[in-house]
Write a protein that holds these residues in place. Structure first.
Motif, mmCIF file in Angstrom:
data_model
loop_
_atom_site.group_PDB
_atom_site.id
_atom_site.type_symbol
_atom_site.label_atom_id
_atom_site.label_comp_id
_atom_site.label_asym_id
_atom_site.label_seq_id
_atom_site.Cartn_x
_atom_site.Cartn_y
_atom_site.Cartn_z
ATOM 1 N N HIS A 1 9.249 33.870 -29.718
ATOM 2 C CA HIS A 1 9.162 35.085 -30.187
ATOM 3 C C HIS A 1 10.273 35.239 -31.273
ATOM 4 O O HIS A 1 10.151 36.444 -31.935
ATOM 5 C CB HIS A 1 8.660 36.270 -29.788
ATOM 6 C CG HIS A 1 7.355 35.883 -29.161
ATOM 7 N ND1 HIS A 1 6.811 34.637 -28.619
ATOM 8 C CD2 HIS A 1 5.874 36.614 -29.757
ATOM 9 C CE1 HIS A 1 5.129 35.561 -28.035
ATOM 10 N NE2 HIS A 1 4.712 36.523 -29.147
ATOM 11 N N SER A 2 11.244 34.917 -31.112
ATOM 12 C CA SER A 2 12.053 35.109 -31.994
ATOM 13 C C SER A 2 11.928 34.623 -33.548
ATOM 14 O O SER A 2 11.075 33.711 -33.837
ATOM 15 C CB SER A 2 13.817 34.472 -31.053
ATOM 16 O OG SER A 2 14.022 33.225 -31.665
ATOM 17 N N LEU A 3 12.526 35.228 -34.727
ATOM 18 C CA LEU A 3 12.683 34.859 -36.022
ATOM 19 C C LEU A 3 12.591 32.836 -36.223
ATOM 20 O O LEU A 3 11.793 32.681 -36.454
ATOM 21 C CB LEU A 3 13.734 35.663 -37.226
ATOM 22 C CG LEU A 3 13.648 34.772 -38.370
ATOM 23 C CD1 LEU A 3 12.111 35.454 -38.992
ATOM 24 C CD2 LEU A 3 14.606 36.006 -38.994
ATOM 25 N N ALA B 1 9.864 30.173 -37.142
ATOM 26 C CA ALA B 1 10.167 29.731 -38.247
ATOM 27 C C ALA B 1 10.201 27.744 -37.740
ATOM 28 O O ALA B 1 9.394 27.436 -38.326
ATOM 29 C CB ALA B 1 11.578 30.021 -39.306
ATOM 30 N N PHE C 1 3.663 32.074 -38.484
ATOM 31 C CA PHE C 1 5.188 33.332 -38.840
ATOM 32 C C PHE C 1 4.016 34.299 -39.178
ATOM 33 O O PHE C 1 4.665 35.603 -38.333
ATOM 34 C CB PHE C 1 5.422 32.937 -40.617
ATOM 35 C CG PHE C 1 6.560 33.657 -40.628
ATOM 36 C CD1 PHE C 1 8.266 33.114 -39.424
ATOM 37 C CD2 PHE C 1 7.024 34.869 -41.665
ATOM 38 C CE1 PHE C 1 9.300 34.325 -39.797
ATOM 39 C CE2 PHE C 1 8.095 35.337 -41.596
ATOM 40 C CZ PHE C 1 8.810 35.234 -40.317
ATOM 41 N N PHE D 1 4.717 36.431 -35.626
ATOM 42 C CA PHE D 1 6.271 37.263 -35.669
ATOM 43 C C PHE D 1 6.521 38.548 -36.716
ATOM 44 O O PHE D 1 6.422 39.629 -36.121
ATOM 45 C CB PHE D 1 7.313 36.382 -36.931
ATOM 46 C CG PHE D 1 8.848 37.082 -36.433
ATOM 47 C CD1 PHE D 1 9.369 37.461 -35.356
ATOM 48 C CD2 PHE D 1 8.813 37.635 -37.988
ATOM 49 C CE1 PHE D 1 10.451 37.629 -35.665
ATOM 50 C CE2 PHE D 1 10.675 38.634 -37.789
ATOM 51 C CZ PHE D 1 11.627 38.609 -36.681
ATOM 52 N N LEU D 2 5.616 38.377 -38.232
ATOM 53 C CA LEU D 2 5.743 39.788 -38.573
ATOM 54 C C LEU D 2 4.470 41.103 -38.046
ATOM 55 O O LEU D 2 4.878 42.095 -38.322
ATOM 56 C CB LEU D 2 5.167 39.134 -40.337
ATOM 57 C CG LEU D 2 5.628 38.551 -40.653
ATOM 58 C CD1 LEU D 2 5.131 38.384 -42.092
ATOM 59 C CD2 LEU D 2 6.833 38.771 -40.943
ATOM 60 N N PHE E 1 6.398 42.771 -35.063
ATOM 61 C CA PHE E 1 7.662 42.689 -35.360
ATOM 62 C C PHE E 1 7.335 44.614 -35.084
ATOM 63 O O PHE E 1 8.432 44.947 -33.859
ATOM 64 C CB PHE E 1 8.167 42.662 -36.780
ATOM 65 C CG PHE E 1 9.314 42.998 -37.266
ATOM 66 C CD1 PHE E 1 10.380 42.473 -37.417
ATOM 67 C CD2 PHE E 1 9.867 44.175 -37.644
ATOM 68 C CE1 PHE E 1 11.872 42.412 -37.155
ATOM 69 C CE2 PHE E 1 11.044 44.345 -37.460
ATOM 70 C CZ PHE E 1 11.604 43.814 -37.906
ATOM 71 N N LEU F 1 16.472 37.545 -33.553
ATOM 72 C CA LEU F 1 17.108 36.651 -34.507
ATOM 73 C C LEU F 1 16.481 35.257 -34.107
ATOM 74 O O LEU F 1 15.442 34.234 -34.529
ATOM 75 C CB LEU F 1 18.324 37.086 -35.255
ATOM 76 C CG LEU F 1 18.697 35.900 -36.278
ATOM 77 C CD1 LEU F 1 18.249 36.064 -37.533
ATOM 78 C CD2 LEU F 1 20.152 36.207 -36.441
ATOM 79 N N LEU G 1 16.014 41.915 -34.142
ATOM 80 C CA LEU G 1 15.748 42.892 -35.193
ATOM 81 C C LEU G 1 14.197 43.508 -35.378
ATOM 82 O O LEU G 1 14.798 44.086 -36.008
ATOM 83 C CB LEU G 1 14.563 41.630 -36.029
ATOM 84 C CG LEU G 1 16.248 40.441 -36.095
ATOM 85 C CD1 LEU G 1 15.437 39.113 -37.107
ATOM 86 C CD2 LEU G 1 17.023 40.511 -37.471
#
Lengths: 33, 181
Positions: B57-59, B63, B89, B92-93, B96, B105, B113
């Motif tokens: 699940h990290s950015l 990606a 993507f 992730f948003l 968040f 990150l 983050l």
């Protein structure tokens, strides 16, 4: 996570995804070419 | 989040008709599918006490997952690639703001983050439902509106009505504590 918990998690994704996929299928004859 | 992930796939489908819906739906859940696999083999513990999902699940992870998965559809054109990339993507948003742990990150960086709104999200809010439920309901409605607006232009009203009703029903089901997500 146990195997049973993993299967439940997969069903929580899979069942709604299948329903939405079939509900939004293009009607016969309306497929894009 | 749960139901909003499905709605994100539908919203993107409404704007990118060439993108296959099955790929958008799978894409929107790829981080969770990876998390289930990694959790099952003990790499990402799912227990509240030692919850860890930086690999899935990290950015950076999301990606990379988005790029890898969308690349499989590159032959269908750039718009399809972008739509599927966004579907992955979006996970992730949407995760968040409220998540069992702040989103990282990248794995092993120790840099986090995500917003730390879990405590706020777990508190009872309006009409007894927790704040996270209301947040998810609000995001779900916005995404369904995007989907319905685009789908209406494409003359797909019966599918829109069924999908919107179904996802709102799922959101209502999550009010019951026995329905975990």
């Amino acid at each position: 996570m146990t195997t049973v918990e993993a299967i439940v998690e997969l069903l929580l994704f899979g069942v709604p995804a299948l329903v939405l996929f079939f509900v939004n299928r293009p009607a016969r004859g309306q497929e894009r070419h | 989040m749960y139901a909003p992930h499905f709605a994100a796939a539908l919203a993107i489908k409404g704007r990118a008709r060439e993108a296959p819906l099955w790929a958008l739906l799978i894409g929107a859940f790829i981080p969770d599918l990876l998390w289930i696999a990694l959790s099952r083999i003990g790499i990402e513990p799912a227990q509240t006490s030692n919850f860890f999902d930086d690999w899935s699940h990290s950015l950076v992870s999301v990606a990379i997952l988005a790029t890898l998965f969308a690349s499989a559809f590159l032959r269908r054109g750039k718009p399809v690639f972008i739509a599927i990339w966004l579907a992955v993507f979006s996970h992730f948003l949407l995760d968040f703001p409220v998540h069992p742990k702040r989103l990282a990150l990248a794995p092993l960086t120790g840099i986090y983050l995500g917003w730390d709104l879990l405590a706020w999200g777990s508190r009872p809010g309006w009409l007894g439902a927790i704040n996270d439920w209301w947040l998810q309901a609000a995001v779900l409605l916005v995404l369904l509106l995007v989907y319905a607006t685009a789908a209406r232009r494409n003359n797909l009203q019966p599918a829109v009505a069924a999908s919107v009703t179904f996802l709102i029903g799922i959101q209502l089901l999550t009010l019951f504590p026995c329905i975990g997500y």
